[in-house]
Design an enzyme around this catalytic site. Structure first.
Site: not given
Ligand code: ADP
Length: 397
Positions: A8, A89, A178, A205, A209, A238, A280, A282, A330, A332, A383
């Site tokens: 990728n 990719r 995606h 997803h 993003g 976004r 983020d 979180r 989704g 975590n 993926e």
């Molecule tokens: P991308 O591949 O699009 O960068 P990811 O699928 O890795 O994204 O997702 C990243 C996002 O997931 C971040 O915003 C991160 O804060 C969120 N994330 C990961 N773990 C948690 C959690 N325990 N609670 C809330 N959000 C989480």
């Protein structure tokens, strides 16, 4: 048995994962970041250890060489020709690619012609492909498109209500993104549904993003992202879908250029823009729990938009058998899933086992009760394995 590499490439990064196929065993993975800088970062997994090095990497060609040298040095491979195929990719396949396609002159030219639709991405993918071709000139390579899975959509699901001339001349339509993740998740979801006919899934997803797809028997019927990944649901930075005149109004009032506003809609909006807290989820979630009203509004907006899309796709599919949550958020974030589930449960007769929802972090788990009208699952996406499978197909046939 054969080793294949999933690749990728971004404009300044190269992510890789080496598989033993057909077992789908991950041999190593890693990333080169900040390509083009004196202080680029190279990381590679050797057994259970993650090695990290800061070094100068002038371009993608050098990055590929560094990866190959490290794999030999750490006895992951003895010779680079043990890699029998590579899978790359590619973000934008336009209307041309309905499935993964071996790299040849025609494939290359078409990807190149789509650069105006995905300027940063497609250009970088070709730079990455060329870098691998230099090191492994006779190793077959396949392009795996983020858009391919969505090519089964009907015109009513992908066309925009704009002048026909624009749609045709500039190839303006919904392509989605995606797709590789949605395809993977639809395969896992359909398998979980067993022998049932007419399998209708709504796949969420939710990463930084994020997109939602509706699938029927493994085929994409509708997806939320649009011409670019800016469309659809609200994301970490976004906007997602809005009244198009928001663009016009901000431009008129602020005097900023469309380019500047486009960048702001992509990078400074969504959860980040509304909460003013962080990109983020979180951090936004923590702040909302601490009583920050802007963070609360951001999450209300976020979950409302996802719930609305789920409702829309329920109608589009004529019902639904399974809702899947995946990707960073989704997989975590049970409390963020709960925000969405609470907004759909009454209308769709979804019944959640809240203990299971709380436990499901980064693992596959059914989080609905046996009496729920729609099954709800958390399923980690993958993926890279899809890219590796398509690369392996090249040498199996
Ligand atoms: P991308 O591949 O699009 O960068 P990811 O699928 O890795 O994204 O997702 C990243 C996002 O997931 C971040 O915003 C991160 O804060 C969120 N994330 C990961 N773990 C948690 C959690 N325990 N609670 C809330 N959000 C989480």
């Amino acid at each position: 048995m054969a080793k294949v590499m999933a690749v990728n490439c971004g404009s300044s990064s190269l992510k890789f994962k080496l598989y033993e196929m057909p077992e789908e065993k991950v041999i190593t993975s890693g990333i080169v970041e900040r390509i083009g800088h004196e202080d680029a970062i190279f990381q590679i997994k050797v057994g259970d250890n993650k090695l990290k090095e800061i070094l100068s990497v002038k371009d993608h060609g050098e990055a590929v060489q560094i990866v190959m040298d490290a794999m030999i040095k750490h006895h992951i491979i003895n010779d680079i020709h043990e890699i029998k195929a590579t899978g790359h990719r590619v973000v934008q396949g336009g209307p041309y690619f309905k499935e993964s396609t071996p790299f040849n002159e025609d494939t290359y030219k078409k990807i190149e012609s789509l650069i105006p639709l995905a300027p940063l991405h497609n250009q970088a993918h070709l730079v990455g492909y060329n870098a691998f071709k230099k090191v492994l000139p006779n190793t077959p390579a396949v392009a795996v498109f983020d858009t391919a899975f969505h090519q089964t959509m009907a015109p009513e699901d992908y066309a925009y209500p704009i002048k026909k001339e624009y749609a045709e001349k500039y190839m303006i339509r919904r392509y989605g993104a995606h797709g590789t993740s949605h395809k993977y998740l639809s395969e896992v979801g359909d398998k979980l549904l067993g022998d049932k006919e007419n399998k209708r899934l709504i796949i969420c997803h939710l990463g930084s993003g994020a997109s939602i797809s509706a699938t029927k028997d493994g085929k994409c019927v509708a997806t939320s992202m649009g011409l670019t990944p800016l469309g659809g649901i609200m994301m970490n930075t976004r906007t997602g879908d809005m009244d198009p005149s928001v663009y016009y109004q901000i431009q008129k009032m602020s005097g900023k250029s469309y380019e500047e506003i486009f960048q702001e809609f992509n990078k400074q909006s969504g959860l980040f823009g509304v909460s003013g807290v962080s990109n983020d989820s979180r951090d936004v979630s923590n702040e909302a729990n601490n009583g920050n009203e802007d963070a609360k509004l951001a999450l209300d907006l976020w979950s409302r938009r996802i719930a609305d899309f789920i409702g829309q796709y329920y109608v589009r599919l004529g019902g639904c058998d399974m809702i899947i949550f995946s990707a960073g958020i989704g997989e975590n974030a049970p409390e963020l899933r709960a925000l969405v589930l609470n907004k759909i449960k009454e209308a769709l007769n979804v019944d959640i086992d809240w203990n299971k929802n709380n436990e499901a972090r980064g693992i596959e788990e059914e989080i609905s009760t046996p009496t729920s009208k729609i099954k709800v699952y958390v399923i980690p996406t993958d993926e890279e394995v899809m890219i590796a499978r398509d690369a392996y197909k090249l040498i199996k046939e």
